[in-house]
Write a protein that holds these residues in place. Structure first.
Motif, PDB file in Angstrom:
ATOM      1  N   ILE A 180     206.223  34.412 -13.164  1.00 49.74           N
ATOM      2  CA  ILE A 180     207.348  33.510 -13.034  1.00 49.74           C
ATOM      3  C   ILE A 180     207.253  32.278 -12.510  1.00 49.74           C
ATOM      4  O   ILE A 180     207.792  31.148 -12.968  1.00 49.74           O
ATOM      5  CB  ILE A 180     208.532  34.339 -12.462  1.00 49.74           C
ATOM      6  N   ARG A 181     206.307  32.352 -11.386  1.00 47.51           N
ATOM      7  CA  ARG A 181     206.238  31.052 -10.664  1.00 47.51           C
ATOM      8  C   ARG A 181     205.498  29.990 -11.313  1.00 47.51           C
ATOM      9  O   ARG A 181     205.001  28.851 -11.086  1.00 47.51           O
ATOM     10  CB  ARG A 181     205.649  31.289  -9.243  1.00 47.51           C
ATOM     11  N   ARG A 182     204.589  30.479 -12.520  1.00 50.90           N
ATOM     12  CA  ARG A 182     203.962  29.611 -13.222  1.00 50.90           C
ATOM     13  C   ARG A 182     204.361  28.274 -13.668  1.00 50.90           C
ATOM     14  O   ARG A 182     205.544  28.352 -14.497  1.00 50.90           O
ATOM     15  CB  ARG A 182     203.085  30.250 -14.103  1.00 50.90           C
ATOM     16  N   PRO A 183     203.760  27.021 -13.585  1.00 52.98           N
ATOM     17  CA  PRO A 183     204.487  25.798 -13.953  1.00 52.98           C
ATOM     18  C   PRO A 183     204.808  25.813 -15.215  1.00 52.98           C
ATOM     19  O   PRO A 183     205.952  25.191 -15.823  1.00 52.98           O
ATOM     20  CB  PRO A 183     203.435  24.886 -13.846  1.00 52.98           C
ATOM     21  N   ARG A 184     204.127  26.246 -16.248  1.00 59.22           N
ATOM     22  CA  ARG A 184     204.366  26.518 -17.720  1.00 59.22           C
ATOM     23  C   ARG A 184     205.719  27.186 -18.028  1.00 59.22           C
ATOM     24  O   ARG A 184     206.631  26.634 -18.840  1.00 59.22           O
ATOM     25  CB  ARG A 184     203.158  27.067 -18.382  1.00 59.22           C
ATOM     26  N   VAL A 185     205.886  28.128 -17.215  1.00 63.19           N
ATOM     27  CA  VAL A 185     207.212  28.833 -17.228  1.00 63.19           C
ATOM     28  C   VAL A 185     208.346  27.970 -16.853  1.00 63.19           C
ATOM     29  O   VAL A 185     209.402  28.105 -17.484  1.00 63.19           O
ATOM     30  CB  VAL A 185     207.081  30.090 -16.524  1.00 63.19           C
ATOM     31  N   TRP A 186     208.239  27.343 -15.762  1.00 65.72           N
ATOM     32  CA  TRP A 186     209.450  26.484 -15.326  1.00 65.72           C
ATOM     33  C   TRP A 186     209.685  25.371 -16.232  1.00 65.72           C
ATOM     34  O   TRP A 186     210.638  25.058 -16.441  1.00 65.72           O
ATOM     35  CB  TRP A 186     209.088  25.958 -13.979  1.00 65.72           C
TER      36      TRP A 186
ATOM     37  N   SER B 182     184.518  42.824 -16.907  1.00 61.29           N
ATOM     38  CA  SER B 182     185.022  41.828 -16.002  1.00 61.29           C
ATOM     39  C   SER B 182     186.546  41.605 -16.390  1.00 61.29           C
ATOM     40  O   SER B 182     187.221  42.052 -17.449  1.00 61.29           O
ATOM     41  CB  SER B 182     184.473  40.368 -16.449  1.00 61.29           C
ATOM     42  N   LEU B 183     187.396  41.040 -15.494  1.00 59.93           N
ATOM     43  CA  LEU B 183     188.779  40.922 -15.660  1.00 59.93           C
ATOM     44  C   LEU B 183     189.101  39.895 -16.821  1.00 59.93           C
ATOM     45  O   LEU B 183     188.476  39.035 -17.106  1.00 59.93           O
ATOM     46  CB  LEU B 183     189.375  40.716 -14.171  1.00 59.93           C
ATOM     47  N   ASP B 184     190.228  40.276 -16.985  1.00 56.91           N
ATOM     48  CA  ASP B 184     190.939  39.143 -18.203  1.00 56.91           C
ATOM     49  C   ASP B 184     191.140  37.930 -17.127  1.00 56.91           C
ATOM     50  O   ASP B 184     192.047  38.024 -16.404  1.00 56.91           O
ATOM     51  CB  ASP B 184     191.964  39.828 -18.863  1.00 56.91           C
ATOM     52  N   LEU B 185     190.441  36.821 -17.579  1.00 59.56           N
ATOM     53  CA  LEU B 185     190.706  35.669 -16.613  1.00 59.56           C
ATOM     54  C   LEU B 185     191.390  34.583 -17.286  1.00 59.56           C
ATOM     55  O   LEU B 185     191.173  33.513 -16.891  1.00 59.56           O
ATOM     56  CB  LEU B 185     189.121  35.143 -16.116  1.00 59.56           C
ATOM     57  N   SER B 186     192.138  35.008 -18.209  1.00 57.36           N
ATOM     58  CA  SER B 186     193.077  34.045 -18.648  1.00 57.36           C
ATOM     59  C   SER B 186     193.961  33.548 -18.032  1.00 57.36           C
ATOM     60  O   SER B 186     193.941  34.021 -16.675  1.00 57.36           O
ATOM     61  CB  SER B 186     193.840  34.656 -20.248  1.00 57.36           C
ATOM     62  N   GLU B 187     194.987  32.618 -18.128  1.00 60.71           N
ATOM     63  CA  GLU B 187     195.996  31.982 -17.229  1.00 60.71           C
ATOM     64  C   GLU B 187     196.939  33.211 -16.887  1.00 60.71           C
ATOM     65  O   GLU B 187     197.698  33.289 -15.891  1.00 60.71           O
ATOM     66  CB  GLU B 187     196.700  30.920 -17.921  1.00 60.71           C
ATOM     67  N   ASP B 188     196.986  34.236 -17.787  1.00 61.72           N
ATOM     68  CA  ASP B 188     198.115  35.234 -17.729  1.00 61.72           C
ATOM     69  C   ASP B 188     197.498  36.339 -16.690  1.00 61.72           C
ATOM     70  O   ASP B 188     197.436  37.402 -16.979  1.00 61.72           O
ATOM     71  CB  ASP B 188     198.544  35.899 -18.924  1.00 61.72           C
ATOM     72  N   ILE B 189     197.344  35.827 -15.375  1.00 62.36           N
ATOM     73  CA  ILE B 189     196.684  36.800 -14.467  1.00 62.36           C
ATOM     74  C   ILE B 189     197.745  37.763 -13.927  1.00 62.36           C
ATOM     75  O   ILE B 189     198.864  37.089 -13.482  1.00 62.36           O
ATOM     76  CB  ILE B 189     196.015  36.040 -13.022  1.00 62.36           C
ATOM     77  N   ASP B 190     197.569  38.883 -13.882  1.00 54.29           N
ATOM     78  CA  ASP B 190     198.632  39.749 -13.627  1.00 54.29           C
ATOM     79  C   ASP B 190     198.145  40.136 -11.955  1.00 54.29           C
ATOM     80  O   ASP B 190     197.071  40.860 -11.851  1.00 54.29           O
ATOM     81  CB  ASP B 190     198.855  41.201 -14.115  1.00 54.29           C
ATOM     82  N   TRP B 191     198.853  39.725 -11.066  1.00 54.40           N
ATOM     83  CA  TRP B 191     198.096  39.744  -9.462  1.00 54.40           C
ATOM     84  C   TRP B 191     198.156  41.220  -9.068  1.00 54.40           C
ATOM     85  O   TRP B 191     197.304  41.544  -8.449  1.00 54.40           O
ATOM     86  CB  TRP B 191     198.602  39.019  -8.721  1.00 54.40           C
ATOM     87  N   GLN B 192     199.111  42.141  -9.662  1.00 50.65           N
ATOM     88  CA  GLN B 192     199.000  43.372  -9.324  1.00 50.65           C
ATOM     89  C   GLN B 192     197.731  44.132  -9.956  1.00 50.65           C
ATOM     90  O   GLN B 192     197.157  44.907  -8.900  1.00 50.65           O
ATOM     91  CB  GLN B 192     200.201  44.120  -9.700  1.00 50.65           C
TER      92      GLN B 192
ATOM     93  N   ARG C 177     196.481  29.714  -3.873  1.00 50.91           N
ATOM     94  CA  ARG C 177     195.432  28.538  -4.139  1.00 50.91           C
ATOM     95  C   ARG C 177     194.579  28.937  -5.600  1.00 50.91           C
ATOM     96  O   ARG C 177     193.844  27.770  -6.019  1.00 50.91           O
ATOM     97  CB  ARG C 177     194.549  28.106  -3.028  1.00 50.91           C
ATOM     98  N   TYR C 178     194.528  30.120  -5.726  1.00 53.12           N
ATOM     99  CA  TYR C 178     193.492  30.621  -6.674  1.00 53.12           C
ATOM    100  C   TYR C 178     194.274  31.220  -7.925  1.00 53.12           C
ATOM    101  O   TYR C 178     193.326  31.939  -8.850  1.00 53.12           O
ATOM    102  CB  TYR C 178     192.397  31.556  -6.346  1.00 53.12           C
ATOM    103  N   ARG C 179     195.331  30.916  -8.183  1.00 51.44           N
ATOM    104  CA  ARG C 179     196.228  31.458  -9.449  1.00 51.44           C
ATOM    105  C   ARG C 179     195.542  31.129 -10.610  1.00 51.44           C
ATOM    106  O   ARG C 179     195.838  31.795 -11.555  1.00 51.44           O
ATOM    107  CB  ARG C 179     197.619  30.718  -9.345  1.00 51.44           C
ATOM    108  N   GLN C 180     194.777  30.035 -10.656  1.00 52.33           N
ATOM    109  CA  GLN C 180     194.277  29.845 -11.959  1.00 52.33           C
ATOM    110  C   GLN C 180     192.624  29.944 -12.070  1.00 52.33           C
ATOM    111  O   GLN C 180     192.197  29.474 -13.063  1.00 52.33           O
ATOM    112  CB  GLN C 180     194.557  28.452 -12.573  1.00 52.33           C
TER     113      GLN C 180
END
Lengths: 289, 179
Positions: free
Chosen positions: A42-48, B12-22, B63-66
């Motif tokens: 939800i917090r991702r810039p693209r969403v916003w 390996s994990l799916d490292l796309s931008e759609d990271i599900d942190w859970q 800091r590592y969201r992407q």
């Protein structure tokens, strides 16, 4: 190397530990930490950005259907010009007897330009002498117009109303003055223009907000109802106004306003009023370089 | 490419931008826990050190969201640091692997192995390993890193890592089978 027993011996996590740890690391303190608990997708810039675009589109669409109440459009020599498509009026008190003229004269309008029961008619010279400011009365008026000989003056407001009537046209010319270094006037978008007369910027407003009622019956019906507010909309056919501030005095010259206007119950056409050119010429005779 | 720094033995994990942190949490937590458990040899202590690791890392995860690869490297770095500091503060003694292979199995140790589960049995053997060998085993079978990645983070050559692990596993298996 046969190391399958190494994998088979891996310790398993306790589900309770997994849940408790996740709960602990999510339980951060402070506003920033609360924000961080919002799922990252939800917090991702693209969403916003997407949400912002949707919001802007919604606002743009809404503006097509919902006229804004009012917005500041310009400041011309101290005059704060507000653009709006309609203005509300609130009837606060009235005399409901003896015909339309008295009733109309008694209407108080909430948007700032209002009459008072202290208002009375005095000879022009006497009224001007009582004012705490000086100004030049027009030295030129359109042919067929003449000052009705008295002016209405409101001592408490230091306001003067001078009215010229015509033998040929039903629409009067009214000059309103009062002491002010700033003022506000409302006009519909695109219905005003700034011109310069003898070095002073003036606002020419074409049209004005229309009559509150179409007929005396409408007016009486309103008085008998519980309604206290009525909206009036812009009417291009109600003459021209020229507004300016010069030397600490506010001037409004043009077709009469809400008080005493002939057009309340029988709206006049634009041809019934003095032309814009005539009003500008009157203003030129008042503004001396 | 994201995640190339983090080479594991399994998908390996799916490292796309759609990271599900859970999902990331659930993916990394067991590996870090097992790494720590192999290093310290106690389940509860491993939980404590794992929790400490995640609490530190989680605060900075934005800091590592992407870049999940960088995040994973970072959190494993924290885990190694937290574990090493604990072991150092508890005077974990070191012994060479060569010396270890010449030591007769202690009778008490052997009895303890007999009555515990697989991890505990393995842990007792791991405790007898020197620091370097135990770290390599933990990285390989706990964190499930490839030899190449282990070589990169330990400063050893890949072949050296493979050789050491081979010798260690042979020794552990021999001890295991001697029960």
């Amino acid at each position: 190397m046969n190391d399958r027993f190494m994998y088979a011996s891996q310790p398993e996590l306790r589900p309770q530990f997994v849940e408790e740890l996740y709960a602990n690391i999510s339980k951060q303190r402070g506003l920033l930490h609360l924000l961080k608990q919002v799922p990252l997708h939800i917090r991702r810039p693209r969403v916003w950005v997407s949400l912002l675009v949707i919001l802007l589109l919604f606002v743009a669409c809404a503006r097509q259907f919902i006229s804004p109440e009012a917005h500041h459009a310009a400041n011309i020599n101290g005059i704060n010009l507000v653009e709006t498509n309609y203005i509300p009026h609130v009837m606060s008190w009235y005399f409901s007897n003896e015909g339309a003229e008295e009733a109309i004269e008694s209407i108080i309008l909430s948007h700032g330009e209002f009459a008072s029961d202290e208002q009375y008619m005095v000879p022009l010279d006497e009224a001007i002498d009582q004012l705490p400011y000086t100004f030049n009365m027009p030295t030129w008026v359109p042919e067929s117009y003449s000052l009705i000989g008295e002016v209405r003056e409101n001592p408490s407001m230091r306001r003067l109303f001078a009215i010229w009537v015509s033998e040929e046209k039903d629409g009067r010319i009214q000059l309103v003055t009062h002491q002010a270094t700033s003022g506000q006037i409302k006009a519909a978008p695109g219905k005003w223009e700034v011109i310069e007369i003898n070095g002073v910027e003036v606002v020419v407003i074409r049209g004005r907000f229309g009559p509150l009622f179409e007929s005396i019956e409408d007016y009486r019906a309103f008085l008998e109802s519980d309604e206290k507010e009525i909206r009036t909309y812009w009417d291009d056919d109600l003459g021209t106004q020229i507004v300016w501030i010069d030397n600490g005095v506010y001037f409004q010259l043009g077709s009469p306003g809400f008080i005493g206007a002939a057009g309340y119950f029988s709206p006049l056409q634009s041809t019934d009023f003095a032309s814009e050119e005539d009003l500008i010429r009157m203003a030129e005779s008042m503004i001396i370089e | 490419m994201m995640g190339t720094d983090l080479e594991t033995n399994h998908n390996s994990l799916d490292l796309s931008e759609d990271i599900d942190w859970q999902v990331v949490y659930l993916e990394l937590l067991p590996r870090i826990y097992r790494y720590v458990a192999y290093r310290v040899g106690e389940r509860m202590l491993a939980e404590d050190l794992t929790a400490s690791t995640f609490e530190k890392a989680w605060r900075g995860r934005h800091r590592y969201r992407q870049d999940l690869g960088a995040f994973s490297n970072w959190i494993f770095g924290i885990a190694r640091h937290v574990t090493a500091r604990h072991l150092k503060s508890n005077n974990h003694h070191a012994i060479s692997f060569e010396d270890l292979t010449h030591i007769e199995a202690d009778q008490n140790v052997q009895e303890e192995i007999d009555i515990r589960g697989d991890f505990e049995r393995l842990s007792i053997l791991l405790q007898r390993l020197p620091e370097r060998e135990r770290e390599l085993v933990s990285l390989k079978y706990g964190a499930e890193f490839t030899n190449r990645y282990i070589a990169r983070i330990t400063g050893l050559s890949e072949s050296n890592v493979g050789t050491i692990l081979h010798r260690v596993i042979q020794w552990i298996r021999s001890e295991w089978e001697c029960e």
